[in-house]
Design an enzyme around this catalytic site. Structure first.
Site, mmCIF file in Angstrom:
data_model
loop_
_atom_site.group_PDB
_atom_site.id
_atom_site.type_symbol
_atom_site.label_atom_id
_atom_site.label_comp_id
_atom_site.label_asym_id
_atom_site.label_seq_id
_atom_site.Cartn_x
_atom_site.Cartn_y
_atom_site.Cartn_z
ATOM 1 N N GLY A 14 0.772 -1.231 0.000
ATOM 2 C CA GLY A 14 0.000 0.000 0.000
ATOM 3 C C GLY A 14 0.804 1.284 0.000
ATOM 4 N N SER A 15 2.014 1.252 -0.550
ATOM 5 C CA SER A 15 2.785 2.506 -0.542
ATOM 6 C C SER A 15 2.199 3.524 -1.526
ATOM 7 C CB SER A 15 4.261 2.244 -0.827
ATOM 8 O OG SER A 15 4.488 1.885 -2.168
ATOM 9 N N LEU A 95 -10.129 -7.545 -12.760
ATOM 10 C CA LEU A 95 -11.558 -7.243 -12.626
ATOM 11 C C LEU A 95 -12.270 -7.626 -13.920
ATOM 12 C CD1 LEU A 95 -10.971 -3.855 -10.839
ATOM 13 C CD2 LEU A 95 -12.097 -5.843 -9.820
ATOM 14 N N ASN A 109 -5.437 2.691 -12.704
ATOM 15 C CA ASN A 109 -4.441 1.785 -12.120
ATOM 16 C C ASN A 109 -3.056 2.393 -12.308
ATOM 17 O OD1 ASN A 109 -3.344 -0.691 -11.074
ATOM 18 N ND2 ASN A 109 -2.818 -1.290 -13.172
ATOM 19 N N HIS A 111 0.885 1.052 -12.921
ATOM 20 C CA HIS A 111 1.629 -0.145 -13.318
ATOM 21 C C HIS A 111 3.112 0.224 -13.426
ATOM 22 C CE1 HIS A 111 2.279 -4.049 -15.152
ATOM 23 N NE2 HIS A 111 3.039 -3.469 -16.041
ATOM 24 N N ASP A 147 -3.603 -4.511 -18.018
ATOM 25 C CA ASP A 147 -2.584 -3.486 -18.274
ATOM 26 C C ASP A 147 -2.697 -2.922 -19.695
ATOM 27 O OD1 ASP A 147 -1.639 -4.110 -15.723
ATOM 28 O OD2 ASP A 147 -0.221 -5.579 -16.490
#
Ligand code: GAR
Length: 196
Positions: A14-15, A95, A109, A111, A147
């Site tokens: 979770g950074s 998802l 997102n 990546h 992605d």
């Protein structure tokens, strides 16, 4: 100023989530974090989120018979939080097309590569194996393909002589923490929209 309501989805450390949380603490940031959801109840990032006073929820995907059942629970939580935008931050589940289509343009997102290079896992190993001279990270809209969605923003870092996957990952991660809050702000301000 009314702020956009953003939920963050995590699976681990979770950074990037924390970078978004910290950015959203600024009074002039255009989004607020309304909750953090994880598919891994033991994810370290949940504790970090709670330490920041945020609402959290965890539902292990394995506790549901099907992906639609898991996503129904996720959707119910997003609704309960009044979510307008969803930011994936190290969320390691694909998802469904139904979910990503429903949230199209409001689901993003980060990546750790310069997409379309190096989709999937082990992107730093992939970059080193390819002999890349530079590498980086991408914030993109999420679409059904992994992605694959349209790019919102990218940050580039050099590959240095002697880099290992770990040293390169650390350099990219620093860039991720800068890029993600900037990209989310641009999205909720309407400065970037889903193409088409
Ligand atoms: C980050 O490097 C993120 O870009 C990557 O996982 C890491 C999560 O770290 N995401 C992906 O690979 C998604 N395809 P964090 O939990 O500390 O943010």
């Amino acid at each position: 100023m009314s702020k956009a309501r953003v939920a963050i989805l995590i699976s681990g450390r979770g950074s990037n989530m924390e970078a978004l949380i910290r950015a959203a603490q600024a009074s002039d940031y255009p989004a607020e974090i309304v909750g953090v959801f994880s598919n891994i109840p033991e994810a370290a990032g949940l504790e970090t989120a709670r330490a920041h006073g945020l609402a959290t929820a965890a539902r292990h995907h394995r506790d549901f018979p099907t992906k639609p059942a898991f996503e129904a629970a996720l959707e119910a939580q997003l609704t309960a939080w009044g979510t307008e935008y969803v930011a994936l931050a190290g969320f390691m589940r694909l998802l469904s097309a139904e979910f990503t289509t429903r949230w199209q343009g409001r689901l993003i997102n980060i990546h750790p590569s310069l997409l379309p290079l190096y989709r999937g896992l082990h992107t730093h190993e992939q970059a080193l194996a390819a002999g890349a001279r530079d590498h980086g990270c991408t914030v993109h809209f999420v679409t059904p393909g992994m992605d694959e969605g349209p790019v919102i923003a990218q940050a580039r870092v050099p590959v240095m002589p002697g880099d290992t996957p770990e040293t390169l990952a650390a350099r990219v991660l620093t860039a991720e923490h800068q890029l993600y809050p900037e990209a989310l702000a641009r999205l909720v301000r309407g400065e970037v929209v889903f193409p088409g």
